[in-house]
Write a protein that holds these residues in place. Sequence first.
Motif, PDB file in Angstrom:
ATOM      1  N   SER A   1      -8.945  11.846  -4.908  1.00 19.09           N
ATOM      2  CA  SER A   1      -9.777  10.655  -4.801  1.00 19.09           C
ATOM      3  C   SER A   1      -9.779  10.087  -3.381  1.00 19.09           C
ATOM      4  N   HIS A   2      -8.600  10.032  -2.754  1.00 18.12           N
ATOM      5  CA  HIS A   2      -8.545   9.459  -1.404  1.00 18.12           C
ATOM      6  C   HIS A   2      -9.273  10.349  -0.400  1.00 18.12           C
ATOM      7  N   VAL A   3      -9.148  11.671  -0.566  1.00 16.54           N
ATOM      8  CA  VAL A   3      -9.848  12.558   0.363  1.00 16.54           C
ATOM      9  C   VAL A   3     -11.346  12.418   0.160  1.00 16.54           C
ATOM     10  N   LEU A   4     -11.739  12.317  -1.100  1.00 19.41           N
ATOM     11  CA  LEU A   4     -13.159  12.111  -1.407  1.00 19.41           C
ATOM     12  C   LEU A   4     -13.662  10.841  -0.739  1.00 19.41           C
ATOM     13  N   TRP A   5     -12.847   9.774  -0.806  1.00 24.19           N
ATOM     14  CA  TRP A   5     -13.259   8.516  -0.199  1.00 24.19           C
ATOM     15  C   TRP A   5     -13.395   8.675   1.312  1.00 24.19           C
ATOM     16  N   ALA A   6     -12.396   9.356   1.925  1.00 21.64           N
ATOM     17  CA  ALA A   6     -12.448   9.519   3.378  1.00 21.64           C
ATOM     18  C   ALA A   6     -13.734  10.227   3.768  1.00 21.64           C
TER      19      ALA A   6
ATOM     20  N   LYS B   1       7.398   5.552  -0.529  1.00 20.16           N
ATOM     21  CA  LYS B   1       7.292   4.157  -0.106  1.00 20.16           C
ATOM     22  C   LYS B   1       5.854   3.650  -0.208  1.00 20.16           C
ATOM     23  N   VAL B   2       5.735   2.332  -0.340  1.00 21.42           N
ATOM     24  CA  VAL B   2       4.421   1.704  -0.442  1.00 21.42           C
ATOM     25  C   VAL B   2       3.895   1.476   0.967  1.00 21.42           C
ATOM     26  N   ILE B   3       2.656   1.931   1.203  1.00 19.94           N
ATOM     27  CA  ILE B   3       2.062   1.780   2.535  1.00 19.94           C
ATOM     28  C   ILE B   3       1.316   0.452   2.585  1.00 19.94           C
ATOM     29  N   THR B   4       1.612  -0.365   3.575  1.00 18.45           N
ATOM     30  CA  THR B   4       0.824  -1.592   3.730  1.00 18.45           C
ATOM     31  C   THR B   4       0.386  -1.734   5.179  1.00 18.45           C
ATOM     32  N   ARG B   5      -0.686  -2.465   5.361  1.00 21.87           N
ATOM     33  CA  ARG B   5      -1.208  -2.819   6.676  1.00 21.87           C
ATOM     34  C   ARG B   5      -1.569  -4.288   6.623  1.00 21.87           C
ATOM     35  N   ASN B   6      -1.551  -4.957   7.777  1.00 16.68           N
ATOM     36  CA  ASN B   6      -1.807  -6.399   7.733  1.00 16.68           C
ATOM     37  C   ASN B   6      -3.206  -6.803   8.172  1.00 16.68           C
ATOM     38  N   GLU B   7      -3.961  -5.844   8.777  1.00 19.03           N
ATOM     39  CA  GLU B   7      -5.222  -6.260   9.416  1.00 19.03           C
ATOM     40  C   GLU B   7      -6.285  -6.643   8.397  1.00 19.03           C
ATOM     41  N   GLY B   8      -6.392  -5.907   7.295  1.00 17.58           N
ATOM     42  CA  GLY B   8      -7.380  -6.251   6.277  1.00 17.58           C
ATOM     43  C   GLY B   8      -8.776  -5.749   6.568  1.00 17.58           C
ATOM     44  N   ASP B   9      -8.987  -5.060   7.707  1.00 16.72           N
ATOM     45  CA  ASP B   9     -10.339  -4.560   7.980  1.00 16.72           C
ATOM     46  C   ASP B   9     -10.534  -3.172   7.369  1.00 16.72           C
ATOM     47  N   VAL B  10     -11.725  -2.614   7.579  1.00 14.10           N
ATOM     48  CA  VAL B  10     -12.030  -1.320   6.975  1.00 14.10           C
ATOM     49  C   VAL B  10     -11.099  -0.234   7.522  1.00 14.10           C
ATOM     50  N   PHE B  11     -10.782  -0.342   8.813  1.00 14.42           N
ATOM     51  CA  PHE B  11      -9.899   0.646   9.420  1.00 14.42           C
ATOM     52  C   PHE B  11      -8.539   0.661   8.718  1.00 14.42           C
ATOM     53  N   ALA B  12      -8.023  -0.543   8.432  1.00 15.56           N
ATOM     54  CA  ALA B  12      -6.722  -0.612   7.755  1.00 15.56           C
ATOM     55  C   ALA B  12      -6.800   0.032   6.386  1.00 15.56           C
ATOM     56  N   LYS B  13      -7.935  -0.160   5.695  1.00 18.79           N
ATOM     57  CA  LYS B  13      -8.064   0.441   4.367  1.00 18.79           C
ATOM     58  C   LYS B  13      -8.079   1.959   4.476  1.00 18.79           C
ATOM     59  N   ALA B  14      -8.756   2.464   5.523  1.00 16.84           N
ATOM     60  CA  ALA B  14      -8.782   3.917   5.717  1.00 16.84           C
ATOM     61  C   ALA B  14      -7.376   4.428   5.997  1.00 16.84           C
ATOM     62  N   VAL B  15      -6.641   3.698   6.865  1.00 18.10           N
ATOM     63  CA  VAL B  15      -5.291   4.142   7.218  1.00 18.10           C
ATOM     64  C   VAL B  15      -4.396   4.152   5.992  1.00 18.10           C
ATOM     65  N   VAL B  16      -4.476   3.081   5.194  1.00 18.58           N
ATOM     66  CA  VAL B  16      -3.637   3.018   3.990  1.00 18.58           C
ATOM     67  C   VAL B  16      -3.918   4.220   3.094  1.00 18.58           C
ATOM     68  N   ARG B  17      -5.197   4.527   2.887  1.00 23.14           N
ATOM     69  CA  ARG B  17      -5.526   5.636   1.990  1.00 23.14           C
ATOM     70  C   ARG B  17      -5.044   6.960   2.561  1.00 23.14           C
ATOM     71  N   LEU B  18      -5.281   7.162   3.865  1.00 21.86           N
ATOM     72  CA  LEU B  18      -4.897   8.452   4.439  1.00 21.86           C
ATOM     73  C   LEU B  18      -3.382   8.633   4.404  1.00 21.86           C
ATOM     74  N   LEU B  19      -2.629   7.557   4.694  1.00 19.68           N
ATOM     75  CA  LEU B  19      -1.169   7.702   4.675  1.00 19.68           C
ATOM     76  C   LEU B  19      -0.655   7.861   3.250  1.00 19.68           C
ATOM     77  N   GLU B  20      -1.368   7.281   2.290  1.00 16.86           N
ATOM     78  CA  GLU B  20      -0.936   7.449   0.894  1.00 16.86           C
ATOM     79  C   GLU B  20      -1.041   8.896   0.445  1.00 16.86           C
ATOM     80  N   ILE B  21      -1.974   9.639   1.051  1.00 11.40           N
ATOM     81  CA  ILE B  21      -2.077  11.059   0.697  1.00 11.40           C
ATOM     82  C   ILE B  21      -0.741  11.750   0.967  1.00 11.40           C
ATOM     83  N   PHE B  22      -0.123  11.417   2.110  1.00 10.69           N
ATOM     84  CA  PHE B  22       1.152  12.081   2.452  1.00 10.69           C
ATOM     85  C   PHE B  22       2.258  11.674   1.485  1.00 10.69           C
ATOM     86  N   GLU B  23       2.224  10.395   1.075  1.00 10.64           N
ATOM     87  CA  GLU B  23       3.227   9.954   0.096  1.00 10.64           C
ATOM     88  C   GLU B  23       3.037  10.715  -1.213  1.00 10.64           C
TER      89      GLU B  23
END
Lengths: 399, 143
Positions: free
Chosen positions: A107-112, A242-264
């Motif tokens: 799902s995350h790769v599909l989103w990316a 671990k749970v991935i979090t980012r503080n920025e809240g912009d679209v870039f942060a959402k992309a980063v969270v999803r991409l790093l979650e793939i590795f988790e």
Amino acid sequence: MKKRTIIPIGPYHPLQEEAEFFQLYVEGEKVVDMDVRISYNHRGIEGISETMHFDQVTFLVERICGICSASHPLAYIQAVEDLAGVEVPERALYLRTIINELERIHSHVLWAGLAGHFIGYNTVWMWAWRYREPVLDLLEEISGSRINYANAKIGGCRRDIPNELMPHIQKVMDELIPPMDMITKAVLDDPVIHARLKGVGVLTKEDALRYCVTGPTARASGVPIDVRRDDPYAAYDRVEWKVITRNEGDVFAKAVVRLLEIFESIKIIKECAEKIPDGPIEAEVREIPPGEAVGHVEAPRGETFHYVRSDGGNRPVRHKVRSPSYVNVPSFRASCIGQSISDVSITLASVDPCYSCTERIAVVDSDTGERVYTARDLIKLSQDKTKRLMEERGRQTNE
Amino acid sequence: MSWKIWALKKSPWVFHVNTGACNNCDIELLELLTPRFDVERFGIKLVGTPRHADALVVTGGVTRQAAPRLQEIYRQTPKPCVVFAIGSCACSKGIFKKGYHMIGPVDKVIKEVDPEAIVMYIPGCPPKPEAMILGVVKALAAL
């Protein structure tokens, strides 16, 4: 006052796979207000599920959404298991974890990929979807279908993954790391993507809490919630992640969270494939006693929540679904207003909305699109009319 | 064979309509465009408007809200056109048969507008991308 234009997006729009309808109210290039109208996809699943028996509903909820087709059944099954007080065998818990995490990766790769498509980077789309294929192949090998896995059932799992396949899972996961690394680096280092996504569609922490968003949308706004950690189910409390979090809240942060979650997720699957114990994969379930229960699961998009009530028969008397997009979609009002129109589509896409999960039905006046009068409005109208008539009468008698 | 059908079979451009599908058929359809299956090499292409399309690809049993829109989209498509009903829901409403909000299946809704419409069925939940390609090839051969 400036001129206000209404831009309709949808219901059938080349950018969207699903039918949904947004009205953007714009002044010049700036979005000042927006409205969303849904229910093009409403199929009445909660109603249908009350006509099916408990085991059949599993396959129905699998078809709520094609991408969360492991999370919805699992949430429902956990609710029923809670109701029946079933002890699920250890091996089944690990199997469920593996299938659910594979689903999260795809799902995350599909989103990316789709996000790349939305900002006009079709290369990212093609790459991402190409490297998603091995995951789908693996799912087909272990469950028999590329997308509807139908693996979990009440009391355990329907199919076992043979121990001989575990090294193969490890190998596929190892081979997935370099391409995912490449995509992540391509996204994180690309100056165009930076310029396009940073500071766009910001959902602040306050807004995230106010709109009660869940999943990667919340985690990208600095709200560290994750059902897998907060209320562990399946085998998530037995593995390290671990749970991935980012503080920025912009679209870039959402992309980063999803991409790093793939590795988790890759880490979780590898550990599960290593640690999985031998044993039975299902427990016997005799009958579902009367009562009510809830089950929740961290789907790729956030928390999905199922409520089941039973009267001791073989069907649920009430079954309620609350999917992650249902709470994430209203946050568009916080993140889109004030943006320019060109940023809206990626902002809308950034929560990975899934309308087939979300569809509810609401009655509005279809001719005018106006809200229907409430009782209080009608009373006020009536009172106004009386007042007007009285005034007219008074004038006539005075004359 | 009329020259219009001959031209249609050459490289069909398709418009995708989701009339209440669960996304599965849709992502498998998009899968066809990506490198592994890549149907663009056969001239099959997704287009952004029904007015450019030779074929409609409909996924999902038709809901009450979507039915008038589907009929409108069908009216806008230049004739002759082929309607592909992809997935069990589009072919027969599938598991959602009892749903109060389902009017479908696709052929019934389309034939209200045009009784002569050409509707092709590709069943499966979801059909595999290979099955979709096979279905399209067989359908075009049968025209």
